[in-house]
Design an enzyme around this catalytic site. Structure first.
Site, PDB file in Angstrom:
ATOM      1  N   HIS A  76     -18.843  61.557  15.637  1.00  0.00           N
ATOM      2  CA  HIS A  76     -18.373  62.608  16.549  1.00  0.00           C
ATOM      3  C   HIS A  76     -19.421  62.929  17.596  1.00  0.00           C
ATOM      4  O   HIS A  76     -20.624  62.881  17.323  1.00  0.00           O
ATOM      5  CB  HIS A  76     -17.938  63.861  15.788  1.00  0.00           C
ATOM      6  N   ASP A  78     -19.588  65.886  19.407  1.00  0.00           N
ATOM      7  CA  ASP A  78     -19.922  67.300  19.587  1.00  0.00           C
ATOM      8  C   ASP A  78     -21.042  67.728  18.645  1.00  0.00           C
ATOM      9  O   ASP A  78     -21.316  67.078  17.629  1.00  0.00           O
ATOM     10  CB  ASP A  78     -18.697  68.179  19.366  1.00  0.00           C
ATOM     11  N   ASP A 106     -26.827  65.144  14.217  1.00  0.00           N
ATOM     12  CA  ASP A 106     -25.468  65.263  13.685  1.00  0.00           C
ATOM     13  C   ASP A 106     -24.516  65.446  14.858  1.00  0.00           C
ATOM     14  O   ASP A 106     -24.331  66.559  15.324  1.00  0.00           O
ATOM     15  CB  ASP A 106     -25.406  66.449  12.721  1.00  0.00           C
ATOM     16  N   GLU A 139     -15.431  67.990  15.940  1.00  0.00           N
ATOM     17  CA  GLU A 139     -15.607  67.854  14.485  1.00  0.00           C
ATOM     18  C   GLU A 139     -16.207  69.111  13.893  1.00  0.00           C
ATOM     19  O   GLU A 139     -15.820  69.547  12.800  1.00  0.00           O
ATOM     20  CB  GLU A 139     -16.500  66.642  14.186  1.00  0.00           C
ATOM     21  N   ASP A 163     -21.707  60.045   8.908  1.00  0.00           N
ATOM     22  CA  ASP A 163     -21.914  61.478   9.146  1.00  0.00           C
ATOM     23  C   ASP A 163     -22.088  62.220   7.824  1.00  0.00           C
ATOM     24  O   ASP A 163     -21.213  62.980   7.415  1.00  0.00           O
ATOM     25  CB  ASP A 163     -20.729  62.057   9.928  1.00  0.00           C
TER      26      ASP A 163
END
Length: 376
Positions: A76, A78, A106, A139, A163
């Protein structure tokens, strides 16, 4: 792989602001990056549905081994806040921020690993099957992009969400389904000092209902919690309305549904018994992720992890991720740990060795899958 290029790629990306809901600049950067690499990358039209800063991006790398089953990866774009104006630097064996923001590993470490893996595969001429990469938005705020993504576009039958916490070698094979529960509790207002007996306190209804619920650790697979309780005002008024949000999680769908029903029924029964009423709704946020140890997605990861000199660690996770959404769409999915530390805090840091290793693992997974098909 080119380790310096990988680090440069990661540090460049974390400086692009992309807090959840504001992914436009990051999406444009990724689309341009893959275009420069000569790889097909398309943004879907889900921005209209989600209202987020961009749509999801689907990347397709055509393979030269038509016998190899397609494989997908998802990450992801974001980040959580505070993620604006990230200033990364190398501090010994780590990449860190300046302490005023998160770092954004992350999940930009996952994105960087995939970009470098693709570059390395193409430069080395390594044979492979079709590779699909889904880069989602939103996410961090409820798996919004993954939920909106049309997974029927994918040709792959299995793949990996990159992730998760845990050093490279960690493989999440199970993660729970979650139900969100909203309760609107209605009582009857009255003057608390003059005629309290004519009122029905919504606060009392909610408190008594909660006291009668099974909450916390229900069993080894199931948990439940009330996370928000809002309502009330002046102390001289019997409160006639409160609002609550809770959740139920379980690795077992039936247990999650049973716990949700228990909480709903408790609110309703207590409210009725006390002369009030409860309007309770629930919504399944994501499906459970369950990958068996002998499945292709797990066995491929285990072999690849051993090949890069790490020890596989198969674990169960207590939270959901985009991997749950893709698993719920019928794709056999496991989640890979990539070694970031202290995520969602300003003390976040990314071990350089783990950034190298997750990239090495992605390459090895693709190689193992290709070799399996060649030897079949």
């Amino acid at each position: 792989m080119n380790k310096d290029r990988l680090i440069d790629q990661f540090m460049e990306m974390v400086q692009i602001d992309s807090e959840t809901g504001h992914e436009r600049e990051m999406a444009d950067y990724l689309l341009e990056t893959f275009k420069e690499m000569g790889i097909e990358a398309l943004e879907d039209d889900t921005q209209e549905q989600t209202g987020y800063g961009a749509g999801n991006i689907l990347v397709r790398l055509k393979g030269d081994n038509t016998n190899a089953e397609p494989i997908y990866f998802t990450v992801h774009m974001d980040t959580v806040a505070p993620g604006v104006g990230v200033k990364p630097s190398i501090d010994g064996d780590y990449i860190v921020s300046d302490g005023s923001t998160i770092l954004g590993s992350d999940d930009k470490a996952g994105i960087a690993s995939l970009i470098e893996a693709v570059r390395t595969i193409r430069e080395s001429g390594m044979r492979h099957g079709d590779i699909e990469i889904v880069i989602t938005v939103g996410e961090e705020s409820g798996l919004v992009g993954a939920k909106a993504f049309d997974a029927t576009q994918l040709k792959s039958g299995f793949g990996y969400a990159i992730d998760s916490t845990g050093k490279v070698g960690t493989v999440v094979t199970t993660a729970p389904t979650q139900s969100k529960i909203e309760a609107h509790i209605h009582g009857k207002t009255a003057h608390a000092g003059v005629a309290p007996e004519t009122g029905v306190s919504a606060i009392n209804i909610a408190a008594r209902a909660i006291s009668q619920m099974k909450l916390g650790r229900i069993d080894e697979e199931t948990t439940a919690n009330i996370g928000r309780f809002e309502g009330g005002g002046a102390t001289n008024v019997v409160t006639d309305y409160v609002y609550l949000i809770g959740e139920a999680r379980s690795l077992d769908d039936k247990k999650m549904k049973a716990q949700t029903a228990h909480m709903k029924e408790t609110f309703e029964k207590v409210a009725e018994d006390m002369g009030g009423r409860a309007k309770v709704s629930s919504d399944v946020m994501y499906a459970a992720l369950k990958a068996s140890k002998d499945s292709e997605v797990v066995s491929t990861a285990v072999q690849a992890i051993e090949n890069i000199g790490r020890r596989p660690d198969l674990i169960s996770l207590g939270g959901g991720s985009d991997g749950n959404i893709f698993a719920g769409a019928g794709l056999d999915t496991a989640i890979l740990g990539l070694g970031y530390e202290n995520i969602h805090t300003t003390e976040e840091k990314m071990p350089i060795e783990e950034l190298h290793k997750i990239t090495e693992l992605v390459i090895e997974i693709i190689k193992v899958q290709n070799d399996k098909e060649q030897n079949a």
